[in-house]
Write a protein that holds these residues in place. Structure first.
Motif, PDB file in Angstrom:
ATOM      1  N   LEU A 214      -3.293  -0.201  10.184  1.00 58.24           N
ATOM      2  CA  LEU A 214      -3.923  -1.455  10.398  1.00 58.24           C
ATOM      3  C   LEU A 214      -5.499  -0.998  10.616  1.00 58.24           C
ATOM      4  O   LEU A 214      -6.266  -1.933  10.040  1.00 58.24           O
ATOM      5  CB  LEU A 214      -3.314  -2.069  11.601  1.00 58.24           C
ATOM      6  CG  LEU A 214      -1.925  -2.487  11.716  1.00 58.24           C
ATOM      7  CD1 LEU A 214      -1.746  -2.836  13.182  1.00 58.24           C
ATOM      8  CD2 LEU A 214      -1.686  -3.645  10.721  1.00 58.24           C
ATOM      9  N   ARG A 215      -5.763  -0.146  11.012  1.00 55.96           N
ATOM     10  CA  ARG A 215      -7.247   0.230  11.386  1.00 55.96           C
ATOM     11  C   ARG A 215      -8.006   0.841  10.238  1.00 55.96           C
ATOM     12  O   ARG A 215      -9.079   0.414   9.856  1.00 55.96           O
ATOM     13  CB  ARG A 215      -7.497   1.230  12.644  1.00 55.96           C
ATOM     14  CG  ARG A 215      -7.127   0.225  13.908  1.00 55.96           C
ATOM     15  CD  ARG A 215      -7.465   1.455  14.981  1.00 55.96           C
ATOM     16  NE  ARG A 215      -8.825   1.792  15.324  1.00 55.96           N
ATOM     17  CZ  ARG A 215      -9.771   1.137  15.830  1.00 55.96           C
ATOM     18  NH1 ARG A 215      -9.486  -0.147  16.456  1.00 55.96           N
ATOM     19  NH2 ARG A 215     -11.050   1.430  15.529  1.00 55.96           N
ATOM     20  N   GLU A 216      -7.142   1.898   9.609  1.00 55.45           N
ATOM     21  CA  GLU A 216      -7.830   2.633   8.650  1.00 55.45           C
ATOM     22  C   GLU A 216      -7.538   2.322   7.336  1.00 55.45           C
ATOM     23  O   GLU A 216      -8.467   2.151   6.274  1.00 55.45           O
ATOM     24  CB  GLU A 216      -7.639   3.988   8.633  1.00 55.45           C
ATOM     25  CG  GLU A 216      -8.037   4.649   9.881  1.00 55.45           C
ATOM     26  CD  GLU A 216      -7.705   6.067  10.101  1.00 55.45           C
ATOM     27  OE1 GLU A 216      -7.338   6.738   9.248  1.00 55.45           O
ATOM     28  OE2 GLU A 216      -7.898   6.746  11.260  1.00 55.45           O
ATOM     29  N   GLU A 217      -6.588   1.585   6.941  1.00 58.60           N
ATOM     30  CA  GLU A 217      -6.194   0.967   5.398  1.00 58.60           C
ATOM     31  C   GLU A 217      -6.618  -0.392   5.362  1.00 58.60           C
ATOM     32  O   GLU A 217      -7.063  -0.942   4.411  1.00 58.60           O
ATOM     33  CB  GLU A 217      -4.818   1.232   5.348  1.00 58.60           C
ATOM     34  CG  GLU A 217      -4.332   2.682   5.188  1.00 58.60           C
ATOM     35  CD  GLU A 217      -4.661   3.273   3.950  1.00 58.60           C
ATOM     36  OE1 GLU A 217      -4.971   2.571   2.951  1.00 58.60           O
ATOM     37  OE2 GLU A 217      -5.129   4.531   4.041  1.00 58.60           O
ATOM     38  N   LEU A 218      -6.324  -1.178   6.594  1.00 61.71           N
ATOM     39  CA  LEU A 218      -6.721  -2.586   6.357  1.00 61.71           C
ATOM     40  C   LEU A 218      -7.883  -2.989   7.118  1.00 61.71           C
ATOM     41  O   LEU A 218      -8.263  -4.162   6.817  1.00 61.71           O
ATOM     42  CB  LEU A 218      -5.367  -3.337   6.925  1.00 61.71           C
ATOM     43  CG  LEU A 218      -4.112  -3.081   6.397  1.00 61.71           C
ATOM     44  CD1 LEU A 218      -2.994  -4.154   6.928  1.00 61.71           C
ATOM     45  CD2 LEU A 218      -4.106  -3.139   4.741  1.00 61.71           C
ATOM     46  N   GLY A 219      -8.458  -2.051   7.776  1.00 58.75           N
ATOM     47  CA  GLY A 219      -9.515  -2.583   8.455  1.00 58.75           C
ATOM     48  C   GLY A 219      -9.801  -3.402   9.607  1.00 58.75           C
ATOM     49  O   GLY A 219     -10.614  -4.168   9.962  1.00 58.75           O
TER      50      GLY A 219
ATOM     51  N   ARG B 189       0.803  -1.091   0.188  1.00 54.91           N
ATOM     52  CA  ARG B 189      -0.073   0.024   0.022  1.00 54.91           C
ATOM     53  C   ARG B 189       0.769   1.190   0.022  1.00 54.91           C
ATOM     54  O   ARG B 189       2.156   1.236   0.655  1.00 54.91           O
ATOM     55  CB  ARG B 189      -0.973   0.053   1.198  1.00 54.91           C
ATOM     56  CG  ARG B 189      -1.987  -0.796   1.361  1.00 54.91           C
ATOM     57  CD  ARG B 189      -3.182  -0.730   0.575  1.00 54.91           C
ATOM     58  NE  ARG B 189      -4.345  -1.274   0.982  1.00 54.91           N
ATOM     59  CZ  ARG B 189      -4.484  -2.663   1.002  1.00 54.91           C
ATOM     60  NH1 ARG B 189      -3.483  -3.455   0.618  1.00 54.91           N
ATOM     61  NH2 ARG B 189      -5.657  -3.095   1.384  1.00 54.91           N
ATOM     62  N   MET B 190       0.547   2.392  -0.710  1.00 56.22           N
ATOM     63  CA  MET B 190       0.848   3.578  -0.486  1.00 56.22           C
ATOM     64  C   MET B 190       0.776   4.060   0.731  1.00 56.22           C
ATOM     65  O   MET B 190      -0.565   4.252   1.153  1.00 56.22           O
ATOM     66  CB  MET B 190       0.407   4.480  -1.523  1.00 56.22           C
ATOM     67  CG  MET B 190       0.975   4.374  -2.948  1.00 56.22           C
ATOM     68  SD  MET B 190       2.702   4.025  -3.153  1.00 56.22           S
ATOM     69  CE  MET B 190       3.013   5.752  -3.095  1.00 56.22           C
ATOM     70  N   VAL B 191       1.571   4.679   1.481  1.00 59.10           N
ATOM     71  CA  VAL B 191       1.308   5.150   3.131  1.00 59.10           C
ATOM     72  C   VAL B 191       2.080   6.373   3.105  1.00 59.10           C
ATOM     73  O   VAL B 191       3.496   6.439   2.425  1.00 59.10           O
ATOM     74  CB  VAL B 191       2.035   4.010   4.042  1.00 59.10           C
ATOM     75  CG1 VAL B 191       1.893   4.522   5.376  1.00 59.10           C
ATOM     76  CG2 VAL B 191       1.477   2.797   3.795  1.00 59.10           C
ATOM     77  N   GLU B 192       1.518   7.368   3.905  1.00 63.84           N
ATOM     78  CA  GLU B 192       2.051   8.707   4.113  1.00 63.84           C
ATOM     79  C   GLU B 192       3.350   8.590   5.111  1.00 63.84           C
ATOM     80  O   GLU B 192       3.005   7.483   6.159  1.00 63.84           O
ATOM     81  CB  GLU B 192       1.171   9.683   4.654  1.00 63.84           C
ATOM     82  CG  GLU B 192       0.038  10.175   3.678  1.00 63.84           C
ATOM     83  CD  GLU B 192       0.885  11.065   2.462  1.00 63.84           C
ATOM     84  OE1 GLU B 192       1.641  11.865   2.629  1.00 63.84           O
ATOM     85  OE2 GLU B 192       0.027  10.656   1.301  1.00 63.84           O
ATOM     86  N   ASP B 193       4.416   9.245   4.989  1.00 67.17           N
ATOM     87  CA  ASP B 193       5.402   9.335   5.968  1.00 67.17           C
ATOM     88  C   ASP B 193       4.903   9.313   7.389  1.00 67.17           C
ATOM     89  O   ASP B 193       5.850   8.575   8.367  1.00 67.17           O
ATOM     90  CB  ASP B 193       6.344  10.410   5.812  1.00 67.17           C
ATOM     91  CG  ASP B 193       6.971  10.300   4.272  1.00 67.17           C
ATOM     92  OD1 ASP B 193       7.043   9.133   3.627  1.00 67.17           O
ATOM     93  OD2 ASP B 193       7.794  11.374   3.980  1.00 67.17           O
ATOM     94  N   ASP B 194       4.098  10.077   7.868  1.00 65.74           N
ATOM     95  CA  ASP B 194       3.581  10.296   9.188  1.00 65.74           C
ATOM     96  C   ASP B 194       2.633   9.283   9.815  1.00 65.74           C
ATOM     97  O   ASP B 194       2.097   9.555  10.900  1.00 65.74           O
ATOM     98  CB  ASP B 194       3.270  11.627   9.477  1.00 65.74           C
ATOM     99  CG  ASP B 194       1.978  12.095   8.790  1.00 65.74           C
ATOM    100  OD1 ASP B 194       1.533  11.423   7.645  1.00 65.74           O
ATOM    101  OD2 ASP B 194       1.638  13.268   9.074  1.00 65.74           O
ATOM    102  N   THR B 195       2.122   8.441   8.987  1.00 65.28           N
ATOM    103  CA  THR B 195       0.998   7.277   9.243  1.00 65.28           C
ATOM    104  C   THR B 195       1.419   6.480  10.253  1.00 65.28           C
ATOM    105  O   THR B 195       2.706   5.857  10.025  1.00 65.28           O
ATOM    106  CB  THR B 195       0.530   6.536   7.962  1.00 65.28           C
ATOM    107  OG1 THR B 195       0.139   7.793   7.229  1.00 65.28           O
ATOM    108  CG2 THR B 195      -0.564   5.680   8.329  1.00 65.28           C
ATOM    109  N   THR B 196       0.780   6.380  11.382  1.00 66.93           N
ATOM    110  CA  THR B 196       1.415   5.265  12.116  1.00 66.93           C
ATOM    111  C   THR B 196       0.767   3.966  11.806  1.00 66.93           C
ATOM    112  O   THR B 196      -0.030   3.723  11.271  1.00 66.93           O
ATOM    113  CB  THR B 196       0.677   5.484  13.692  1.00 66.93           C
ATOM    114  OG1 THR B 196      -0.543   5.298  13.889  1.00 66.93           O
ATOM    115  CG2 THR B 196       1.374   6.809  14.451  1.00 66.93           C
ATOM    116  N   LEU B 197       1.529   2.797  12.465  1.00 59.26           N
ATOM    117  CA  LEU B 197       1.265   1.564  12.410  1.00 59.26           C
ATOM    118  C   LEU B 197      -0.263   1.334  12.597  1.00 59.26           C
ATOM    119  O   LEU B 197      -1.024   0.501  12.008  1.00 59.26           O
ATOM    120  CB  LEU B 197       2.170   0.625  12.683  1.00 59.26           C
ATOM    121  CG  LEU B 197       1.746  -1.121  12.602  1.00 59.26           C
ATOM    122  CD1 LEU B 197       1.828  -1.351  11.071  1.00 59.26           C
ATOM    123  CD2 LEU B 197       2.867  -1.804  13.272  1.00 59.26           C
TER     124      LEU B 197
END
Length: 166
Positions: free
Chosen positions: A28-33, A16-24
């Motif tokens: 996990l919660r918002e991108e992967l549900g 997945r494309m992820v912003e530099d400041d995104t926490t794991l």
């Protein structure tokens, strides 16, 4: 700036494309549900967000998602076995170690890590292994008893397996 993240989550390859400041935790919660991992304090103090990264326990609210590049992540959803509760999850239920349930995912992931590292922990080692997880509902004793039961049961199973091989 977004970057591509390649990792394995609960045994599944994820890209997945992820912003530099995104926490794991957010990933996990918002991108992967995967909403089993909870945000309690957002400061790494409560342990509700505990996950395993390459079998090391981490607070996902403090861990940047991009640091998981090429690594293996296990969440509470990955603790279950073949669609069934794990022995740890079942023991928590059986011992009344789950009340409101908010801390339970992080606690169970921490206990899983503890038992993988030390299959026969003492009560003190169990308490130390859970010390990064806060629970406002229980006195922790039921959790300790649940872990002791799992450790004893696993030891008995291991001894039975050895006896069969002989």
């Amino acid at each position: 700036m977004a970057q591509m993240l390649h990792c394995t989550v609960n045994g599944t390859l994820v890209e997945r494309m992820v912003e530099d400041d995104t926490t794991l935790l957010t990933f996990l919660r918002e991108e992967l549900g995967l909403t089993g991992t909870k945000e309690g304090c957002g400061e790494g103090d409560c342990g509700a967000c505990t996950v395993l990264v390459d079998d090391t326990s981490v607070n996902s609210c403090l861990f940047l998602a991009l640091l998981a590049e090429g690594r293996s992540i296990t969440t509470i959803e990955g603790i279950e076995q073949d669609g069934e509760l794990s022995d740890i999850q079942q023991a928590f239920i059986d011992h009344g170690a789950i009340q409101c349930g908010f801390c339970s995912p992080g606690m169970i992931v921490s206990v899983s890590h503890l038992l993988n590292q030390n299959p026969e922990p003492s009560e003190e080692e169990i308490r130390r292994g859970m010390s990064g997880n806060l629970c406002r509902c229980t006195g922790y004793q039921q959790m300790v008893e649940a872990v002791q039961e799992v450790a004893a049961h696993r030891k008995t199973e291991k001894q039975s397996e050895k006896a069969i091989l002989i």
